[in-house]
Design a protein around this motif. Sequence first.
Motif, PDB file in Angstrom:
ATOM      1  N   LYS A  83       0.856  -1.180   0.000  1.00 52.96           N
ATOM      2  CA  LYS A  83       0.000   0.000   0.000  1.00 52.96           C
ATOM      3  C   LYS A  83       0.896   1.235   0.000  1.00 52.96           C
ATOM      4  N   ASN A 132      -6.397   8.965  11.052  1.00 50.74           N
ATOM      5  CA  ASN A 132      -6.211   8.650   9.637  1.00 50.74           C
ATOM      6  C   ASN A 132      -6.520   7.173   9.381  1.00 50.74           C
ATOM      7  N   THR A 134      -7.564   5.473   6.962  1.00 48.55           N
ATOM      8  CA  THR A 134      -7.291   4.885   5.647  1.00 48.55           C
ATOM      9  C   THR A 134      -5.803   4.657   5.405  1.00 48.55           C
ATOM     10  N   ARG A 377     -12.075  13.196   5.100  1.00 47.22           N
ATOM     11  CA  ARG A 377     -11.497  11.930   5.567  1.00 47.22           C
ATOM     12  C   ARG A 377     -12.397  10.742   5.237  1.00 47.22           C
ATOM     13  N   ASP A 378     -13.682  10.888   5.528  1.00 47.77           N
ATOM     14  CA  ASP A 378     -14.588   9.764   5.339  1.00 47.77           C
ATOM     15  C   ASP A 378     -14.931   9.534   3.869  1.00 47.77           C
ATOM     16  N   GLY A 381     -12.037   7.743   2.444  1.00 46.53           N
ATOM     17  CA  GLY A 381     -12.089   6.367   2.903  1.00 46.53           C
ATOM     18  C   GLY A 381     -13.051   5.524   2.088  1.00 46.53           C
ATOM     19  N   ARG A 382     -14.226   6.062   1.801  1.00 44.65           N
ATOM     20  CA  ARG A 382     -15.202   5.317   0.984  1.00 44.65           C
ATOM     21  C   ARG A 382     -14.667   5.061  -0.408  1.00 44.65           C
ATOM     22  N   VAL A 384     -11.462   4.938  -1.412  1.00 46.62           N
ATOM     23  CA  VAL A 384     -10.351   3.977  -1.391  1.00 46.62           C
ATOM     24  C   VAL A 384     -10.871   2.559  -1.159  1.00 46.62           C
ATOM     25  N   GLU A 385     -11.755   2.395  -0.211  1.00 44.89           N
ATOM     26  CA  GLU A 385     -12.256   1.066   0.116  1.00 44.89           C
ATOM     27  C   GLU A 385     -13.066   0.447  -1.018  1.00 44.89           C
TER      28      GLU A 385
END
Length: 418
Positions: A83, A132, A134, A377-378, A381-382, A384-385
């Motif tokens: 990663k 953080n 992620t 941030r969130d 995260g969504r 990337v995931e």
Amino acid sequence: MASSRPILAFLIAVLACSAWSPRVEAIGPVGDAVRNVLGRFGRDKSDWFDLVLLENDGLKEGAVCLDGSPSGYWFRKGNQENKWLIFIEGGGWCYDERECLSRSRTFLGSSDAWPRDRPVDRPLFSADPKVNPTFYDWNIVNVGYCDGASFSGNVTDPVVVDGKKIYFRGARILDQVMRHVKEKQGLSGDVILSGCSAGGLTTILHADKVAAQLSDVTTSFRAMPFSGFFPITPNFQGDPWFRVRADNVYKMQRVEPSLNEACLADNADNAEQRCFEAEHAYRYIKTPIFLINSLYDAWTVQNIYNITSDTVPAKDVPKVVPFLNERSRLVFNLIRGAPNYNNVGNGDFLHSCMTHCGGCCTDEGWDKVSVKGETVRDAIGRWVEGGNGNNVRTDDACVYTNGPPYQCNPTCPPFPPI
């Protein structure tokens, strides 16, 4: 007329609090030595970056800063081997040779002043999973910025200014940094290319080129620029200031060969310089991209739009908010209207806070500013995931008003009383 003046006062207060500059310190050799000695004792390696200079192959290939010093990057090894977050520093452009000479004497044009190690100082880099969630355990490559043109120039011979040599080698720097990280640090797996300001623009301009260079070792490659979308538009006074400056940099640093080939082919009618502009380059990106930008970007307001306390007379103050709202719609449409906007894996976080690089680099911008209840941030995260097939977008951002509170998003950073 007097009652309208608080509008400009409000905006100036916002801009004063929103100014952003890279956090790399220009420290002398004594301070550097003391910092290295004190900093290395008992430190947690996850909270520090170590400088890697391209002193061998990099110098051989001419990948040097404006002053001829070796380029390089700071590195923090993470716990996840496959990663990688590659983040490119910002710091504006130098618009002519004399300005580039002046820059060559600073940390934005020379690696001589770069600290050999430095603490992790941004939420995007934090090793704390609460801050953080992620990227906390990713390998992070923080690329130093010292070429003055978003890693795009490639002039073979040094340019002599006032008897001093300066080098326009940004494209070579980017190439050699990626080569070094791949061959020496073992980059492989999932990679996200990111950056802020001039580094965000670098991400937009060169994402596909970097993706191709790393294609033999990556399983996933995506782009995530912060505050890198600068519109080419006349300023508040009607002067095309930024277009003239961008064209100067394009010619001075011989940027064309490093730009997107498809864009250049479509603009071959003596308009190739458009491909050095975010609004055109963005339209050609094939790499999945998540763009984080304010529609009222503070640097843009001050510089491209030329709205400051010194440049807007009292009689024109009532025109400021309508002008900003019109320009915010322009930026929104340039992004949302791009032909590749709906490509699988693309997205954005567009907001109305008058900030610059807050999304990556300040606590407020990272996890307090929100659009429809979701923070940067969130949202990241969504995205990337969800992998390459995930589209994440914000809703239409709100617009400013001519009366208090002027700014329309209550989650934007607070400002001092006017």
